[in-house]
Each structure stands twice: as C-alpha cells, then as structure tokens.
Design a protein around this motif. Structure first.
Motif, PDB file in Angstrom:
ATOM      1  N   ALA A  35      -2.329   4.743 -10.377  1.00  0.00           N
ATOM      2  CA  ALA A  35      -1.634   3.961 -11.404  1.00  0.00           C
ATOM      3  C   ALA A  35      -0.526   3.105 -10.803  1.00  0.00           C
ATOM      4  O   ALA A  35      -0.292   1.964 -11.223  1.00  0.00           O
ATOM      5  N   ARG A  36       0.183   3.660  -9.809  1.00  0.00           N
ATOM      6  CA  ARG A  36       1.313   2.919  -9.242  1.00  0.00           C
ATOM      7  C   ARG A  36       0.853   1.701  -8.450  1.00  0.00           C
ATOM      8  O   ARG A  36       1.652   0.807  -8.170  1.00  0.00           O
ATOM      9  N   TRP A  37      -0.394   1.692  -8.028  1.00  0.00           N
ATOM     10  CA  TRP A  37      -0.893   0.607  -7.202  1.00  0.00           C
ATOM     11  C   TRP A  37      -1.460  -0.547  -8.047  1.00  0.00           C
ATOM     12  O   TRP A  37      -1.893  -1.562  -7.502  1.00  0.00           O
ATOM     13  N   LYS A  38      -1.542  -0.368  -9.317  1.00  0.00           N
ATOM     14  CA  LYS A  38      -2.205  -1.341 -10.167  1.00  0.00           C
ATOM     15  C   LYS A  38      -1.474  -2.687 -10.102  1.00  0.00           C
ATOM     16  O   LYS A  38      -0.250  -2.755 -10.099  1.00  0.00           O
ATOM     17  N   GLY A  39      -2.270  -3.730 -10.055  1.00  0.00           N
ATOM     18  CA  GLY A  39      -1.714  -5.074  -9.972  1.00  0.00           C
ATOM     19  C   GLY A  39      -1.608  -5.599  -8.559  1.00  0.00           C
ATOM     20  O   GLY A  39      -1.164  -6.735  -8.358  1.00  0.00           O
ATOM     21  N   GLN A  40      -2.016  -4.779  -7.559  1.00  0.00           N
ATOM     22  CA  GLN A  40      -1.936  -5.199  -6.160  1.00  0.00           C
ATOM     23  C   GLN A  40      -3.349  -5.260  -5.565  1.00  0.00           C
ATOM     24  O   GLN A  40      -4.097  -4.286  -5.636  1.00  0.00           O
ATOM     25  N   LEU A  41      -3.699  -6.436  -5.044  1.00  0.00           N
ATOM     26  CA  LEU A  41      -4.982  -6.587  -4.362  1.00  0.00           C
ATOM     27  C   LEU A  41      -4.781  -6.196  -2.900  1.00  0.00           C
ATOM     28  O   LEU A  41      -4.180  -6.928  -2.106  1.00  0.00           O
ATOM     29  N   VAL A  42      -5.244  -5.025  -2.537  1.00  0.00           N
ATOM     30  CA  VAL A  42      -4.992  -4.451  -1.217  1.00  0.00           C
ATOM     31  C   VAL A  42      -5.898  -5.104  -0.187  1.00  0.00           C
ATOM     32  O   VAL A  42      -7.130  -5.168  -0.373  1.00  0.00           O
ATOM     33  N   GLU A  43      -5.298  -5.592   0.892  1.00  0.00           N
ATOM     34  CA  GLU A  43      -6.041  -6.222   1.982  1.00  0.00           C
ATOM     35  C   GLU A  43      -6.104  -5.343   3.233  1.00  0.00           C
ATOM     36  O   GLU A  43      -7.043  -5.460   4.026  1.00  0.00           O
ATOM     37  N   SER A  44      -5.111  -4.484   3.443  1.00  0.00           N
ATOM     38  CA  SER A  44      -5.074  -3.676   4.677  1.00  0.00           C
ATOM     39  C   SER A  44      -4.278  -2.412   4.416  1.00  0.00           C
ATOM     40  O   SER A  44      -3.434  -2.364   3.513  1.00  0.00           O
ATOM     41  N   VAL A  45      -4.569  -1.381   5.223  1.00  0.00           N
ATOM     42  CA  VAL A  45      -3.869  -0.101   5.152  1.00  0.00           C
ATOM     43  C   VAL A  45      -3.558   0.344   6.573  1.00  0.00           C
ATOM     44  O   VAL A  45      -4.434   0.310   7.456  1.00  0.00           O
ATOM     45  N   GLY A  46      -2.303   0.751   6.775  1.00  0.00           N
ATOM     46  CA  GLY A  46      -1.901   1.315   8.069  1.00  0.00           C
ATOM     47  C   GLY A  46      -1.729   2.821   7.943  1.00  0.00           C
ATOM     48  O   GLY A  46      -0.752   3.290   7.359  1.00  0.00           O
ATOM     49  N   TRP A  47      -2.707   3.563   8.443  1.00  0.00           N
ATOM     50  CA  TRP A  47      -2.687   5.028   8.301  1.00  0.00           C
ATOM     51  C   TRP A  47      -1.675   5.640   9.265  1.00  0.00           C
ATOM     52  O   TRP A  47      -1.436   5.104  10.352  1.00  0.00           O
ATOM     53  N   ASN A  48      -1.124   6.768   8.873  1.00  0.00           N
ATOM     54  CA  ASN A  48      -0.123   7.478   9.680  1.00  0.00           C
ATOM     55  C   ASN A  48      -0.839   8.576  10.469  1.00  0.00           C
ATOM     56  O   ASN A  48      -1.093   9.666   9.965  1.00  0.00           O
ATOM     57  N   LYS A  49      -1.185   8.278  11.697  1.00  0.00           N
ATOM     58  CA  LYS A  49      -1.933   9.245  12.519  1.00  0.00           C
ATOM     59  C   LYS A  49      -1.058  10.387  13.008  1.00  0.00           C
ATOM     60  O   LYS A  49      -1.563  11.402  13.471  1.00  0.00           O
ATOM     61  N   ALA A  50       0.274  10.234  12.928  1.00  0.00           N
ATOM     62  CA  ALA A  50       1.169  11.271  13.450  1.00  0.00           C
ATOM     63  C   ALA A  50       1.273  12.463  12.508  1.00  0.00           C
ATOM     64  O   ALA A  50       1.349  13.607  12.955  1.00  0.00           O
TER      65      ALA A  50
END
Length: 973
Positions: A135-150
């Motif tokens: 729900a909090r992400w609504k309205g955002q067209l996501v193009e990339s994600v930086g995962w936290n490998k640590a």
C-alpha cells in the motif's frame, strides 16, 4: 504437464555450441609434446529450455536457483531449478488492465517484487502462496531496486533502496510475516531519500546497486539515462538505525560525484561482477548511449569507487541509431549485450567481439537477459522461449591476451595449471627482460623455462654478464631433481669457478673494494644456501680441490664449516699450529668425536684451555675415552701436568657424578702419585661401604701400599672389613687410629675384644706404659682387668692396678644388686596376677527380663545367651552367626566340626553331678560334651564381637555386602 527445465538430456539436440574467437591450441616448445588430448569445451554454451509457455512471457528474473516469470498479464510462474518438475503457478487476481512492468528478485531468491504499469507493486515470498499489495508503494512506478546483501535474509529484506521513474530513491523494508486479518503489512516503511536529476530535471532511476566494502563503508551506485552517481559513506552499525539515510544525508547540500555521457538510449543498465556470493564486487559495466563504461571497483578509495575506467564503443551496427542494446550482463572477462535478434560477447581486456549468437525468427525478438549470481548461468528469453548460457573455463585463454599486452604476471597467474603455456609466458618474459638489459630478471625467468641450457648460457656469456649467468646457474641448480647428480656437480663446480675467478680479479683492485666485498658475500651466501646444501655436500671433494687450486684458504675453512666438515677445519688449524683456533672450533660445534680425536694433540700445547673446554662440554663427553690423552700427558710427572688431569677427574667425580671404576681408579693413581694429601680425603668421602665405593678396593690397597700411604691403607682395610689387618697396620702409625678400627665391628663383641686385646698388648709390651694400658682398659667396656694382667711383666706391683681392681669389684657389686631388684619385681608381679585371677572367678553380671539381644533385638532370656564384661549380650545362635564370617578358614572348619560333634553327643540327664558326668561322657577316647562346649565358647565367645579384635579387623569391609547392594538399593525406593 511436461518438464519445464530439462538441463542436460532432451534439449541437447537443440543446443547451439558457441565459443570465443581465441581457440586454445597447443604451443610447440622444447620440453613439451604438442598434443591435443581432448576437445576444448566452449566457453559459452547456449541451451534452449524445453518449455512452451501457455501465454507470452512478459518478464523473467532468476537468482539463487529460483526462477520467476510472468505470463500474460495475470499469471506468475515460480520454479525451483533444483526441482524443476514441480512449478508453482500463482494468479495475480487483477481485474484491471494493468500489466507487469518489471520484476525484481533478491539475492536469496526469497523476495519477489512485481511492478505494475498502474504504479502499483505486489510482493510475494518464496514460502508464501499469495501475492500481497504494497500500500505504501502505490503511485510509484518502480524502475530499479537495490537489495541489501549485508543484512537481507529469507524472512526480511532489511533496508533496501527503490528507484522510480520519477527519479526518486526511496528506502523501504519488507517482511515475510503474513499475520492475520489485522496483522502487519509486508512493507514496514517506505520513505524518500534522494532525487536524481539530469539537465532537464528528475530522471528515471534506471539501476541501483547497494554494497558494503570490507572496511565497513557503504556505497550506492545509481544510474539514469545519461549519468552514473556514486554515494559513499560509513554504514550505520546501530541495529535500530540501520539503513541508508545517513549515507544519503551527506549529499543534501552538494550533489554526489557522477559521470555523464551526452548520448542517450532512453534507458541504461548497470551490471556487476562478483566472484563469490555475498562477496564484494570486483568490476562493473554500464550500458549507456555512447557505449559500455567498464572498470574495476575499489572499495578502499576514498573519493571514487571506480578505477581503471574505459569506454568500449558498441560494435558495428549496435547503438542508439541502429540496433540498440536491450540488456547487459557481466562475467569475469566478458560482457554480453542482448540485441533484438542476437547476443554479442565482448572481451573486457581487448574490446573485441568474440561471440555473435543469432536467434531464429520463429522464437520472436529477445526481451531481456539476466544472470544468476549464485550459479553464474545467464538467462535470455523471448515471448515464447527461454534460453540458458553455461559459462565454462572462461579464463583459459586469457593468459594469451595478457601475454600480448606484456602483462606477464597476470599471464602466469591464468596459466599456472598449464605447464606448456606457462613455459611460453616465461620464455617471452625472459626475452623481453633481456632486450631491456634487465639481465638478472631475465636469468631468473630463463631458469624456469624448458629452453636449451647451452643456448641460454652462451647468450649470457656473449653479453659478458657473468653475474646473470651465475644467477641462471643457481636457479637451474635449485630446480634439479635428486637423481640428477652429474648435472648438480657440473653446476656447483661452474658456479664456484665463476665466483673464484671474479674474486681473484677484484682482489688486487683497491677501487673495487666494495664490489669485492659484495661478491665475497654473494659467494658465501651461495656456499651456505640451504637450497644448495645437498648438491654442495655431494660435490664437496671437487670444490675443496678447486678452492685449493686458487689458494683461497679462507673460503676452504668457511666451506668446511658450512659442510660441517669440522675435522678438516681442526686439522687445518693444528697443522698450522693454531691450537687455540682449533679448540675454538671444537668448543663451538661441540662434537664429542672430534674432542676424542684431537685431544691428544691439543693437551700437549694448551692443557689448561682444553680441560676448560672439557668441563664446559660436561656430560656430553665420555671421560673414559679421554683417559688415554691424560695418561700420555701426565707421564712426564710434572706438577702442572698432574694437576690438570686431577682437575678434570675431580670434575667428573664431584660434579658429573661419574661412577665408572676406571675413572675413580685413575683419580686414585693421580692422588697417590701427585697429591697424597688429597688421597685420604677422597677415600673417606667415598664412604666405608664396600658396595657403594666406585674404585677397585684391591687396586687401591696395592696402590697405597706401593707409595707408602699407611693411613690410606688402613682406611681401605676398614672398607674391606679386614679389621685385624687394619688394627695391625694402624698400630704402626697411631694407637688412636687403631682404637677407631677396633670399635668398628659393633655386632661382633668377641672380635672387638680380640682387637682391643691387641691394642692393650701393643701398649703394654711395646710402649711399657701402665697408665696408657689402664686408659685403654677404660676405653673399652669389654675388657676387664683380669684380661690385661697377663700382658704385664712380673715386676709390676698391684698398686698399679688398685684403681682398676676397685672399679671392677664395684661393677660386679652393682650388677648383683640389679639382679636382686629384678627378682623382687618379678615376685611382686606374680602375686598381682594371682590376685587378679581370684577376683575374676568371683565376677558376675545381672540380666534383666527386659534385656534384649544386641544383634536381633529380641528378648535375651528366650534362648541360650552370652554376657560379656563390656555389657553386650547376644543369643548363642546370633553370636555364632556374627562371628563366623570374620574367622579364618581353619577356625571356621573347626567351628563346624565342634557343632557336628556337639550335635552327635547324647543330651545330659537329670541326676547327681557324677551321674551327669557319666551320662554326658563321650565315647572312649573322645572329648566330653562339656569339653566340646568349652572349645566352642573359646572360638565364639573369646571376646565381644563388637568390642574385640574381630571388629577392628572388619574396618575395611563395606557396610553393605556387594552381592546384596542392588537388592538393598531397591528396598529403599
């Protein structure tokens, strides 16, 4: 449904085999056989997956062996590649026209994000079965994600970065906990951090990569269509504040550093190469409008992570105006560009295209290409097919590229397992160094190759490079096998000759003094090198001859020391009368055999120093083997010679505690001949026990007699327990000494008396001294006046013995009085015993009706009983049962016999006492019943079982019988 992924069986017929344009071939070179034993495996092998999608594939992601693809607009297909026959199909349940824009899968393969074209994002966990909207992400067209490998794991993503089409970078965190109806949402928080801008304003965040360096610093690389941004800062260690807010806050007032290129594809893509999962990335490739920006990632640099950057332009026909690249993946030495109809692989070292893999038109245009960082497999797909690339032995031909670039260290690293290629690299490096006049480096490389030995040696000789030639020979010598003894002898001899010739040429030149010293140090280093020790030892005879031919005595001695040929060194010093130097070598290397060999020579010249060295060696030397040298040395009889021998022998006896008879005998002979004052002290210190002395008693007696040492002879007689001979000899020396000897046989009074009579006779007859005789009589209590009187002459009057006679009579009178007193004490003791016996006959005890047996605790008067003076009372049978186990075996047998006989005897009848005796009498010759009972009482009731010796003997018996221990334990439960 047919198997979705079949890796190796059915699809092999449709596989296209591809490899780079640098095939591996054999390299002809001396020392190796150029033979291709097996066909080289291609580096890149494409395989079409045996899978026909029911709908068109719109997106595909792979990580950690987990593959997720979207089919059509409303279906997700999740596949565990380890169990590919069991796919998981999930319906999105969308009623609108939203399509899947992009999908993102984390490094663990657990968290899947589905970005929809309607600016919505769905979340799904690997262990869950339903798609959950964020729900909090609504309205955002996501193009990339930086995962936290640590910090990311299967249950939580930890803080991650999200890039949108509006240029915003958000920080978020997702949790896999589904909860109930009112449970927590998967998106724990979603907050903005930064906005990326280009010249025209905010630009879409095309790629995001978040990493943590080994020093704990965090860095983020974000790309737009034309720019590459770097965010660098210290990661927050506090668990409550973990995230990226602190890192981005540092760039609030000023923009981060970035790289910009003018050309524009309308999108860009960033790829990292990571050698191992969860390790730091090593290289990057950024696909943008002008080409591919490739370089290394150095987490230790403070200002920029990017290093060794270079731009590889797109191959012909590829670019914004022609066929734009759709995706890029990066391997160790290649990056692969995905075009609409083909895949092109470019070598990152040379920029050359090494692979062009065209796809058939029937599969449709290629959509995207991804890499599974855990397995290294590359995945490409169209709307109707999925392909996989295997990358095998990518680094096998890299050495050739590095070789052409004259980067020999890297070339050697990548062909370390291929001896023929390594030899080629080493030979090329050696030639390169030789041309650069770096002769020492060239010699080191030539020594590792299989080049002809004679050719290389002549090469250095022609260039007049003796130092480089020596280095080459030393390296070759170190690489010889143990069986190549002939070659080793040749090389060591040649090296020695080279060094000696150079030293001889430099020795007379005062201007080359420093060079001479350096060369001498190098020569000594060669002689003392542990690597060459085996070969030098095998060739030591020829090297000694070579050193002698050059007259280099200094290095002759040095080489002998290195080879531990100390015998040669000591012999050399002795021949030149340098005895102290010879002894210094012996003392430094402490070899007992060399001491034994050279001691006869050294003791004649430096006796004191040699004895000091012997003493310092201590127990490592066997003194018996040094006795011949001492005997030869001390035959001169001079005091100094004898004193040095005595000093060492005393050290062996007093300090080392030597017990060898030969050593003690030799010390005795030295004392007897040179220092008689110490002889008696030594004998007395050795003791008077014949079994504890370490010298030969008979030899000592003969030695003392030959040299006239009577007191020492007397001591030896005493040790031999020859007291008569000791007294006879002592009377010739000193009467007091004879008295000491006479008192030694303490247990044999007859012998003592005999010895004292000898002393008395000697005093009376030889010295004719009555007073001394009387004193002698007083010294020994065994002698009486009547024993000594026969020795006196007739003219001696009784007045001389008046005092002695009176003392003797007094002693007799005192003895008589003592005997009388003892008799009176014995009489009084007998009377007391008779009185005690009378009292015992009249003693009695009282038994009350309520008294009980001390063993069974039943009334005592019910059965026959015993009453003891200590107060304990026992039934007869209870006492018998308590006493029996403590009796010895023979007494137990006696007890059983008495019980048997008593049971067989007739019972007593009523009547007079005499009649009872007659009736109770036993058969003729046997004991009576009363006698049997008395014997039984003596065995059983001699003492109280609780107060007597029987109880004391049973102190070590356990309270519980071991045989009944388990039963007793169970009874307590």
């Amino acid at each position: 449904m047919a198997s979705i992924l079949d890796e190796y069986e059915d699809s092999l017929s449709r596989s296209a085999v591809l490899q780079t344009g640098c095939p591996s071939v054999g390299i002809p070179h001396s020392g190796y056989v150029n033979a291709q034993l097996e066909k080289e495996v291609p580096i890149f092998t494409k395989q079409r997956i045996d899978f026909t999608p029911p709908e068109r594939i719109t997106s595909l992601v792979v990580c950690c062996n987990q593959l997720c693809m979207s089919l059509g607009k409303d279906t997700l297909l999740r596949i565990d590649l380890g169990k590919s026959s069991d796919p998981n199909r999930v319906e999105l349940g969308r009623k609108d026209d939203a399509k899947v824009h992009k999908m993102f899968l984390d490094h663990t393969g657990s968290h899947l994000l589905v970005a929809l074209s309607s600016a919505e994002v769905l979340y799904m966990n690997r262990n869950g079965q339903k798609v959950r909207p964020l729900a909090r992400w609504k309205g955002q067209l996501v193009e990339s994600v930086g995962w936290n490998k640590a910090v990311g794991n299967e249950s939580s993503t930890g803080p991650i970065l999200v890039g949108t089409a509006q240029g915003q970078i958000f920080e978020a965190e997702l949790s896999a906990n589904e909860g109930g109806l009112f449970g927590p949402a998967p998106d724990l928080y979603f907050r903005p951090l930064y906005v990326l801008n280009e010249e025209g304003g905010p630009a879409p965040v095309c790629s995001l990569e978040a990493e943590r360096g080994p020093d704990g610093r965090g860095f983020v690389i974000a790309t737009t269509r034309q720019r590459l941004f770097q965010f660098i800062g210290r990661a927050v260690e506090d668990a409550e504040a973990q995230g990226f807010s602190g890192l981005f806050a540092a760039y609030t007032d000023h923009p981060p550093p970035f790289r910009e290129f003018p050309s524009n594809l309308g999108y860009s893509e960033l790829a990292f190469y990571t050698p191992k999962l969860r390790s730091a990335p090593r290289a990057f490739a950024w696909m943008m409008g002008d080409g591919v920006l490739y370089g290394s990632l150095d987490c230790g640099r403070p200002d920029s992570l990017l290093s060794e950057e270079r731009v590889w332009e797109y191959p012909a026909g590829v670019g914004p105006g022609a066929s734009p690249p759709l995706a890029i993946v990066l391997t160790q030495f290649h990056f692969l560009l995905l075009l609409a109809d083909r895949v092109e692989a470019v070598c990152t070292l040379t920029g050359q295209v090494v692979l062009q893999d065209h796809f058939l038109e029937k599969f449709g245009p290629l959509r995207h290409m991804v890499k599974d960082s855990s397995t290294g497999h590359l995945w490409a797909y169209t709307e109707r097919a999925v392909f996989r690339y295997h990358v095998q032995r990518e680094a096998r031909d890299v050495w050739r590229t590095y070789l052409d670039m004259n980067r020999f260290d890297l070339a050697k690293e990548y062909c370390r397992e291929r001896p023929d290629c390594l030899d080629t690299v080493l030979a090329r490096e050696a030639d390169f160094c030789f041309r650069q006049h770096r002769y020492l480096e060239s010699a080191r490389c030539y020594a590792l190759t299989q080049s002809y030995f004679e050719e290389i040696a002549l090469k250095f000789l022609e260039a007049r490079q003796e130092e480089a030639l020596a280095e080459f020979l030393q390296r070759k010598l170190a690489g010889l096998k143990p069986t190549e003894r002939t070659q080793a002898t040749l090389l060591t001899t040649w090296l020695t000759e080279l060094y000696l010739s150079r030293l001889g040429a430099l020795q007379g030149d005062p201007d080359a003094l420093n060079l001479y010293r350096d060369t001498r140090e190098c020569f000594r280093t060669f002689l003392s090198s542990p690597r060459h020790k085996e070969w030098l030892f095998a060739s030591r005879a020829s090297i000694h001859e070579l050193l002698a031919s050059h007259g280099d005595t200094e290095h002759m001695v040095y080489f002998a020391v290195i080879m531990q040929d100390y015998e040669r060194v000591v012999a050399y010093h002795c021949q030149h009368e340098a005895y102290e130097e010879a002894l210094a070598v012996l003392a430094r290397h402490r070899d007992p055999q060399l001491f034994y060999k050279f001691s006869p020579i050294l003791i004649r010249h430096i006796p004191r120093q040699l004895v000091d060295a012997w003493i310092e060696m201590g127990s490592r030397l066997d003194a018996r083997q040094l006795i011949p040298a001492l005997v030869n040395y001390s035959q001169g009889g001079e005091a100094q010679q004898v004193s040095q021998a005595i000093r060492y022998m005393e050290f062996c006896v007093n300090v080392l505690g030597e017990t060898e008879q030969a050593i003690h005998n030799y010390l005795l002979s030295l004392y007897a001949r040179g220092q008689p004052a110490l002889l008696l002290a030594y004998l007395e210190q050795a003791g008077a026990s014949p079994h504890r002395v370490h010298y030969d008693l008979k030899y000592a007696l003969r030695l003392c007699a030959e040299h006239g040492h009577h007191r020492a002879c007397v001591h030896v007689y005493k040790v031999l327990e020859l007291y008569e001979e000791a007294v006879d000899l002592a009377l010739q020396v000193d009467v007091d000494l004879a008295k000491q000897c006479a008192d030694l046989p303490e247990e044999d009074e007859e012998l003592r008396k005999k010895l004292w009579l000898k002393i008395a006779r000697h005093v009376v007859q030889e010295e004719e001294d009555v007073q001394t005789a009387m004193a002698c009589l007083a010294s020994c209590p065994l002698l009486k006046i009547e024993d000594v009187l026969p020795f006196f002459p007739d003219f001696v009057t009784i007045d001389h013995f008046k005092e002695a006679i009176c003392s003797s009579l007094k002693a007799y009178n005192q003895h008589i009085q003592e005997l009388q007193r003892e008799m009176e004490e014995a009489t009084a003791s007998a009377q007391r015993i008779r009185r005690d016996l009378q009292e015992l006959r009249g003693r009695y005890g009282t038994v009350e009706p309520q008294d009980k047996c001390s063993t069974c605790d039943f009334p005592l008067l019910n059965r026959p009983f015993y009453l003891f003076l200590c107060g304990h009372m026992f039934h007869a049978d209870c006492l018998l049962q308590a006493v029996r186990p403590g009796l010895p075996a023979y007494k137990q047998a006696r007890l059983e016999e008495l019980q048997r006989k008593l049971g067989a005897a007739p019972p007593p009848t009523k009547g007079s006492g005499k009649a009872k005796e007659a009736e109770a009498g036993a058969p003729a010759g046997g004991p009576s019943r009363e006698q049997l009972k008395a014997d039984l009482d003596e065995l059983v009731a001699a003492e109280c079982v609780y107060c007597g010796e029987l109880m004391i003997r049973s102190i070590d018996r356990p309270f519980i019988d071991p045989q009944h221990y388990e039963e007793e334990c169970l009874s307590w439960l």
